[in-house]
Scaffold this motif. Structure first.
Motif, PDB file in Angstrom:
ATOM      1  N   GLU A  66      -3.808   1.350  -9.905  1.00  0.00           N
ATOM      2  CA  GLU A  66      -2.628   0.569  -9.525  1.00  0.00           C
ATOM      3  C   GLU A  66      -2.986  -0.728  -8.821  1.00  0.00           C
ATOM      4  OE1 GLU A  66       1.203   2.719  -8.481  1.00  0.00           O
ATOM      5  OE2 GLU A  66      -0.292   4.190  -7.803  1.00  0.00           O
ATOM      6  N   LEU A  67      -4.216  -0.870  -8.391  1.00  0.00           N
ATOM      7  CA  LEU A  67      -4.659  -2.106  -7.735  1.00  0.00           C
ATOM      8  C   LEU A  67      -5.547  -2.944  -8.654  1.00  0.00           C
ATOM      9  CD1 LEU A  67      -5.421  -0.945  -4.071  1.00  0.00           C
ATOM     10  CD2 LEU A  67      -3.292  -1.808  -5.054  1.00  0.00           C
ATOM     11  N   THR A  68      -5.419  -2.696  -9.967  1.00  0.00           N
ATOM     12  CA  THR A  68      -6.199  -3.500 -10.921  1.00  0.00           C
ATOM     13  C   THR A  68      -5.816  -4.963 -10.824  1.00  0.00           C
ATOM     14  OG1 THR A  68      -6.424  -1.657 -12.445  1.00  0.00           O
ATOM     15  CG2 THR A  68      -6.758  -3.857 -13.354  1.00  0.00           C
ATOM     16  N   MET A  89       2.770   3.166  -6.036  1.00  0.00           N
ATOM     17  CA  MET A  89       3.262   1.838  -5.678  1.00  0.00           C
ATOM     18  C   MET A  89       4.654   1.553  -6.221  1.00  0.00           C
ATOM     19  SD  MET A  89       0.649   0.863  -3.930  1.00  0.00           S
ATOM     20  CE  MET A  89       0.979  -0.853  -3.604  1.00  0.00           C
ATOM     21  N   ASP A  90       5.015   2.148  -7.350  1.00  0.00           N
ATOM     22  CA  ASP A  90       6.297   1.820  -7.979  1.00  0.00           C
ATOM     23  C   ASP A  90       7.484   2.077  -7.060  1.00  0.00           C
ATOM     24  OD1 ASP A  90       5.017   1.033 -10.215  1.00  0.00           O
ATOM     25  OD2 ASP A  90       5.488   2.794 -11.427  1.00  0.00           O
ATOM     26  N   TYR A 101      -1.781  -2.041   0.890  1.00  0.00           N
ATOM     27  CA  TYR A 101      -1.898  -0.590   1.007  1.00  0.00           C
ATOM     28  C   TYR A 101      -2.677  -0.019  -0.173  1.00  0.00           C
ATOM     29  CZ  TYR A 101       1.501  -0.624   4.806  1.00  0.00           C
ATOM     30  OH  TYR A 101       2.143  -0.847   5.998  1.00  0.00           O
ATOM     31  N   ILE A 102      -3.392   1.064   0.095  1.00  0.00           N
ATOM     32  CA  ILE A 102      -4.167   1.764  -0.927  1.00  0.00           C
ATOM     33  C   ILE A 102      -3.365   2.978  -1.386  1.00  0.00           C
ATOM     34  CG2 ILE A 102      -6.351   2.917  -1.442  1.00  0.00           C
ATOM     35  CD1 ILE A 102      -7.442   1.503   1.157  1.00  0.00           C
ATOM     36  N   ASP A 150      -6.886   4.751  -5.470  1.00  0.00           N
ATOM     37  CA  ASP A 150      -7.147   3.599  -6.337  1.00  0.00           C
ATOM     38  C   ASP A 150      -7.669   2.485  -5.439  1.00  0.00           C
ATOM     39  OD1 ASP A 150      -6.562   4.455  -8.900  1.00  0.00           O
ATOM     40  OD2 ASP A 150      -4.436   3.987  -8.739  1.00  0.00           O
ATOM     41  N   LEU A 151      -8.949   2.203  -5.528  1.00  0.00           N
ATOM     42  CA  LEU A 151      -9.519   1.125  -4.730  1.00  0.00           C
ATOM     43  C   LEU A 151      -9.189  -0.224  -5.367  1.00  0.00           C
ATOM     44  CD1 LEU A 151     -13.047   2.645  -3.930  1.00  0.00           C
ATOM     45  CD2 LEU A 151     -10.898   2.906  -2.666  1.00  0.00           C
TER      46      LEU A 151
END
Length: 715
Positions: A535-537, A28-29, A481-482, A529-530
């Motif tokens: 990254e989706l925490t 994601m970064d 996005y995942i 990462d769900l």
């Protein structure tokens, strides 16, 4: 010169070692626009909520006539009964007055009664000294104060009402005052009042019962107690409360027609504005599937129309003032249509979440008018009691003063047992039980099969020891996005593992980690990462039920909408499975999950049947264990649907997957401790029968190296 050469060598190796130490496994970064992951899970649930709210609003806007509104009220009562659940039969209150205090102008009787057998409600009855016939009476509901009805602001309101000639029955809500449920070794509460509600209340949701049921029934039985008193005029009953007490008063008034006049302070708003601001609040403020049933907070007002009602509000409240204004505007249409527009009032003061002089005097005037008890509404100075003065029990706590006292946990434990018994009976009597589980899972989780195809964005490649690590963004089920890693060796075999790790994909893909070992066994490994992990925490900070770092308020949003975090992640698993199928080199698909995500993988396997086999590492043994364990870990809630134990449990999902090869490595209980071997065999006995003496079901316990066992099983 030698010194300079050494400097460059040190610099070179420092950069080399640092670059390896800081291998970037994030996705994601790189994507600044797509990288805003602060509230992905909450945003997804809210998108469904706002659609439901909009549909409800369109319907309510079409209500014009008195008949329209009375028909709507009939519907609302049915919905409330469904959301709140059935009440128990009325049993003896066994009320006991434990002390009396005389003050200038009034008397206080300290008492408790049983709203249910063994469920003690501590209270104080304030009686005016000068009695002239039967008097109007008001139930006073307290907000989230540790000391319950003894909090200074509540005392001030209560004593002003009694000085104006009202009988006031003030209650301790469960988990507050003398009704604390969770103690440390020193006998002090380990939770705040909101957590005293949400921690056991979440177990109640898992059993399929809104915890509001317990709070409302306490209030209904409080009215029963008032009506047992000869001093009370049964035709002039009122109710009020502030903050959490405003919630209680609104719920109780909506379900008890004996209450003539109601005043709700610092609570009323709309779900639209609540979700956009502080988020869903603690457990009793959540109504099971409310938004999915087109029921908003304003319906608590409209269901009572045209009975007298006062909304007491402040412009800087934690509950949106715009939401309160929206409620007033909508509810006023009902009162106008029903011929009593003057029975709905709203007072507004410029303050925070507080009880102001202006609002107190407006409340006094409201009850003086509508409970037919005229007088001066001016607020008076009062002498406050010390907390201990108003104790109804000897020790100041029900749990240490009264034998065999019930708590929310113990009551729900019994309720859950009855629900499980009904489910077990269905398993025995319904030959289609196993084949129906997928449909039940879809309904409870809110799962919707994602539209395909989904966009994927290749985001770069890393190399490690001859293996590639490719990065992708895969479009989720909503506007997000995942992030995904795909690890491949030089000789793809067509065998693919979808790996889900509660610690996130970076942990699973780390050098020397589980993914590398799977690569060495000839597998291609795909790790997403769900939502809610890695990254989706996210950094959700709303609500008041973040317990042990778990944002239970997000789970509550899923209950309101019947769109659970679990359902969203099952959709994401389906999306990633289809991404794997479309990306080539696909032969067989093995699902491997670690920790809490094992429940998600099980649901995905049952609903979509995409996997050739499953391996579950440290899986939760059963949802029922979460309900049975008083000190359960809240992390397990986020992978559970509300109402689940009345429909199925995790072992039922395993049984329904027969004859799929499944490996369970070190199953755990709700404390994240190794589950007892005998208990495992008992709970999974149905699965063993379906699998034919466990031929395709491997259960390994007390494995010191679960990954070694996993690799052995994969071979």
């Amino acid at each position: 010169m030698n010194d300079l050469r050494c400097f460059y060598l040190i610099l070179f190796f420092g950069i080399y070692l640092n670059s390896n130490a800081q291998e970037d496994l994030s996705v994601m970064d790189y994507w600044q626009f797509n990288g805003n992951t602060a509230n992905v899970l909450y945003d997804n649930i809210c998108s469904h909520a706002f659609t439901q709210i909009s549909e409800r609003q369109a319907y309510v806007n079409g209500l014009k006539s008195a008949r329209d509104w009375t028909d709507r009220q009939v519907t609302l009562r049915k919905i409330m009964e469904e959301m709140v659940g059935g009440f128990p039969p009325k049993t003896p209150l066994n009320a006991k007055i434990t002390g009396t205090i005389k003050r200038d102008g009034f008397t206080v009787e300290k008492l408790y009664f049983e709203s249910r057998p063994g469920f003690y409600v501590t209270a104080a009855l304030f009686l005016p000294a000068s009695k002239n016939g039967k008097l109007p009476a008001i139930v006073y509901c307290c907000g989230h104060s540790v000391n319950g009805l003894r909090q200074a602001g509540y005392q001030r309101s209560i004593m002003n009402l009694v000085k104006k000639g009202f009988i006031v029955l003030a209650l301790d809500p469960v988990g507050q005052g003398e009704r604390i449920q969770y103690f440390d070794a020193d006998g002090k509460s380990i939770f705040s009042p909101t957590h005293e509600h949400s921690y056991p209340g979440s177990q109640s949701f898992m059993a399929g019962l809104s915890p509001a049921n317990y709070f409302i029934w306490d209030g209904i039985r409080a009215v029963d107690y008032l009506l047992s008193r000869k001093e009370v005029d049964p035709a002039r009953i009122g109710i009020t409360g502030r903050s959490g007490g405003g919630t209680q008063s609104a719920l109780i008034a909506a379900m008890d027609d004996r209450i003539l006049a109601a005043a709700h302070e610092c609570y009323i708003t709309t779900f639209d504005k609540l979700l956009r601001s502080i988020g869903p609040q603690d457990a009793e403020q959540i109504f099971m599937y409310s938004l999915n049933k087109s029921f908003d907070i304003s319906d608590l007002i409209e269901i009572r129309a045209p009975k007298p009602l006062l909304m007491v509000t402040t412009t800087h409240d934690i509950f949106s003032i715009q939401g309160a204004r929206d409620v007033y505007g909508e509810a006023r249409n009902a009162y106008i249509a029903l011929g009593q527009p003057d029975n709905l009032l709203m007072v507004e003061d410029d303050a925070g979440h507080a009880n102001t002089l202006k609002n107190r005097e407006a409340l006094h005037a409201f009850f003086q008018k509508f409970l037919n008890n005229p007088g001066d509404p001016k607020d008076e100075e009062v002498e406050l009691f010390d907390d201990k003065d108003l104790w109804a029990t000897q020790t100041g706590q029900v749990m240490t003063s009264l034998k065999d006292a019930e708590t929310l946990f113990s009551l729900n434990e019994k309720y859950a047992a009855s629900v499980v018994a009904r489910r077990q009976a269905e398993k025995l009597n319904n030959p289609d039980y196993l084949s129906d589980i997928a449909k039940k899972a879809e309904l409870l989780t809110g799962y919707c099969k994602p539209d395909l195809p989904k966009e994927s964005i290749f985001s770069g490649r890393l190399w490690r020891d001859g293996s590639s690590i490719e990065k992708y963004l895969v479009k989720g089920a909503g506007n997000y996005y995942i992030p995904v890693l795909r690890l491949s060796s030089g000789n793809p075999s067509g065998k693919v593992v979808l790996l889900l790790d509660e610690k996130g994909k970076a942990s699973a893909a780390a050098n020397g980690g589980i993914a590398e070992k799977l690569l060495s066994k000839g597998y291609q490994v795909v790790i997403p990462d769900l939502s809610g992990f890695g990254e989706l925490t996210g950094t959700y900070k709303g609500g008041d039920a973040i317990i042990q770092g778990v944002p239970i308020n997000i789970w509550y949003a899923g209950i309101l909408t019947q769109k659970s975090p679990l359902g969203i992640r099952v959709e994401e698993i389906k999306i990633i499975v289809d991404f794997i199928k479309e990306s080539g080199a696909y032969g067989t698909l093995t699902g491997v999950a670690c920790g809490t995500l094992t429940s998600d993988l099980l649901h995905a396997a049952v609903i979509n049947r995409d996997f050739h086999r499953l391996a579950l590492i440290n899986p939760l043994l059963s949802y029922e264990s979460v309900v049975q364990e008083k000190n359960y870990l809240p992390k397990y809630l986020m992978s559970a649907p509300a109402g689940v134990i009345g429909q199925y449990d995790l072992p039922d999902l395993i049984t329904a997957l027969t004859p799929l090869n499944i490996c369970l490595l070190n199953p755990v209980n709700a404390l994240d401790q190794p589950a007892d071997s005998d208990l495992i065999e008992t709970i999974l006995k149905d699965a063993g029968k379906e699998y034919g003496n466990w031929s395709n079901l491997l259960i390994a316990t007390n494995e010191e190296d679960v990954y070694a066992k996993l690799y052995q099983w994969l071979e």
